[in-house]
Design an enzyme around this catalytic site. Structure first.
Site, mmCIF file in Angstrom:
data_model
loop_
_atom_site.group_PDB
_atom_site.id
_atom_site.type_symbol
_atom_site.label_atom_id
_atom_site.label_comp_id
_atom_site.label_asym_id
_atom_site.label_seq_id
_atom_site.Cartn_x
_atom_site.Cartn_y
_atom_site.Cartn_z
ATOM 1 N N ASP A 9 0.883 -1.340 -0.130
ATOM 2 C CA ASP A 9 0.047 -0.105 0.024
ATOM 3 C C ASP A 9 0.815 1.388 -0.105
ATOM 4 O O ASP A 9 0.489 2.142 0.643
ATOM 5 C CB ASP A 9 -0.968 0.077 1.401
ATOM 6 C CG ASP A 9 -2.284 -1.331 1.005
ATOM 7 O OD1 ASP A 9 -1.952 -1.745 0.241
ATOM 8 O OD2 ASP A 9 -3.113 -0.883 1.854
ATOM 9 N N ASP A 57 -4.395 -0.928 -2.327
ATOM 10 C CA ASP A 57 -5.886 -0.725 -2.123
ATOM 11 C C ASP A 57 -6.448 -0.379 -3.599
ATOM 12 O O ASP A 57 -5.522 0.401 -4.168
ATOM 13 C CB ASP A 57 -6.239 0.441 -1.340
ATOM 14 C CG ASP A 57 -6.593 0.020 0.187
ATOM 15 O OD1 ASP A 57 -6.452 -1.164 0.500
ATOM 16 O OD2 ASP A 57 -7.201 0.853 0.909
ATOM 17 N N HIS A 59 -10.103 0.453 -4.475
ATOM 18 C CA HIS A 59 -11.439 0.663 -4.398
ATOM 19 C C HIS A 59 -12.398 1.077 -5.565
ATOM 20 O O HIS A 59 -11.870 1.966 -6.163
ATOM 21 C CB HIS A 59 -11.786 1.507 -3.046
ATOM 22 C CG HIS A 59 -11.123 0.963 -2.022
ATOM 23 N ND1 HIS A 59 -11.277 -0.133 -1.453
ATOM 24 C CD2 HIS A 59 -10.285 1.786 -0.905
ATOM 25 C CE1 HIS A 59 -10.720 -0.399 -0.207
ATOM 26 N NE2 HIS A 59 -10.238 0.675 0.101
ATOM 27 N N HIS A 65 -17.246 1.085 3.797
ATOM 28 C CA HIS A 65 -15.860 1.367 4.139
ATOM 29 C C HIS A 65 -15.464 2.819 4.062
ATOM 30 O O HIS A 65 -14.573 3.369 4.830
ATOM 31 C CB HIS A 65 -14.767 0.422 3.337
ATOM 32 C CG HIS A 65 -13.648 0.577 3.396
ATOM 33 N ND1 HIS A 65 -12.863 0.187 4.612
ATOM 34 C CD2 HIS A 65 -12.419 0.957 2.713
ATOM 35 C CE1 HIS A 65 -11.399 0.475 4.552
ATOM 36 N NE2 HIS A 65 -11.161 0.758 3.376
ATOM 37 N N HIS A 79 -10.774 6.771 -0.534
ATOM 38 C CA HIS A 79 -9.209 6.881 -0.678
ATOM 39 C C HIS A 79 -8.943 5.730 -1.680
ATOM 40 O O HIS A 79 -9.872 4.770 -1.944
ATOM 41 C CB HIS A 79 -8.314 6.559 0.755
ATOM 42 C CG HIS A 79 -8.798 5.362 1.207
ATOM 43 N ND1 HIS A 79 -9.911 5.223 2.062
ATOM 44 C CD2 HIS A 79 -8.363 4.000 1.132
ATOM 45 C CE1 HIS A 79 -10.076 3.879 2.411
ATOM 46 N NE2 HIS A 79 -9.203 3.226 2.055
ATOM 47 N N LYS A 104 -6.708 -5.120 -4.012
ATOM 48 C CA LYS A 104 -7.637 -5.594 -2.704
ATOM 49 C C LYS A 104 -8.657 -4.641 -2.581
ATOM 50 O O LYS A 104 -8.315 -3.324 -2.821
ATOM 51 C CB LYS A 104 -6.957 -6.029 -1.559
ATOM 52 C CG LYS A 104 -6.123 -4.850 -0.942
ATOM 53 C CD LYS A 104 -5.260 -5.414 0.212
ATOM 54 C CE LYS A 104 -4.230 -4.109 0.868
ATOM 55 N NZ LYS A 104 -4.913 -2.966 1.216
ATOM 56 N N CYS A 146 -2.340 -2.283 7.435
ATOM 57 C CA CYS A 146 -2.446 -3.170 6.346
ATOM 58 C C CYS A 146 -1.112 -4.017 6.454
ATOM 59 O O CYS A 146 -0.877 -5.094 6.145
ATOM 60 C CB CYS A 146 -2.235 -2.462 4.897
ATOM 61 S SG CYS A 146 -3.937 -1.869 4.844
#
Length: 206
Positions: A9, A57, A59, A65, A79, A104, A146
């Site tokens: 990340d 990440d 998304h 979330h 984010h 992810k 993370c």
């Protein structure tokens, strides 16, 4: 050599100037960039790792979330939205000689890199095992989120796990200390001290 480096990340939104910035994130990116440069330039017999991989990440619609009124525990500001600059790797993370990148959190919260998959659907654990990896180093952002989750899953899945704390940045001293305790109790080898730049005394390696 059966060891891989997992870079967790190290993305624009988690570094200074990002929507969910962790102080020291850009410094972590720079330090890991130096490691990756040395690895890329080394002779095969001198490489510290068989492979280097990254998780991020990514998304799309992660449900609750995201929140306009985040509690910074279960809900967070928007984010690392897929396709935005915030989701990109930080420019200090240079070069990026990753054998694979694992995304992810597309449609749900995800903290561990082992929740990520490549574009063809391969999980991190399967990829590592296919490439003969038995030991992993974990570094990145954030120590208390993370990095912690990735390291704990690595141990649970049977990988000998070392956390390069000096190449991680934590959000807060108290949660970073909790993460250090949890990782040590799980059997992780811990190296160095994380960057934590909140007000108050810095965490110690417990």
């Amino acid at each position: 050599m059966t060891r891989a480096l997992i870079v967790a990340d190290v993305q624009n939104d988690f570094c200074e100037g990002g929507s969910l910035a962790v102080k020291g994130g850009a410094e972590v990116a720079f330090a890991l960039g130096n490691v990756l440069h040395a690895w890329q330039e080394a002779d095969e017999r001198d490489k510290a790792y068989s492979h280097v991989v990254a998780v991020r990440d990514h998304h799309i619609d992660p449900g609750n979330h995201f929140s306009e009124h985040p509690d910074y525990r279960d809900t967070w500001p928007v984010h690392c939205v897929a396709g935005t600059d915030g989701a990109a790797f930080h420019p200090n993370l240079d070069p990026q000689p990753f054998g694979a990148v694992f995304d992810k959190g597309e449609h749900t919260a995800a903290y561990s890199g082992f929740e990520g998959k490549t574009g063809d659907g391969t999980s991190l654990a399967d990829w590592l095992r296919t490439h003969g990896i038995t030991e992993v180093d974990v570094a990145g952002i954030a120590t208390d989120h993370c990095v912690r989750a990735t390291a704990l899953d690595a141990v649970r899945l049977g990988f000998a796990t070392r956390v390069l704390l000096s190449m991680t940045a934590g959000v807060a001293g108290s949660t970073t200390e909790d993460a250090i305790r949890a990782m040590r109790a799980a059997g992780c080898e811990l190296v160095g001290v994380p960057i934590v730049r909140e007000e108050g005394p810095p965490p110690v390696t417990l």
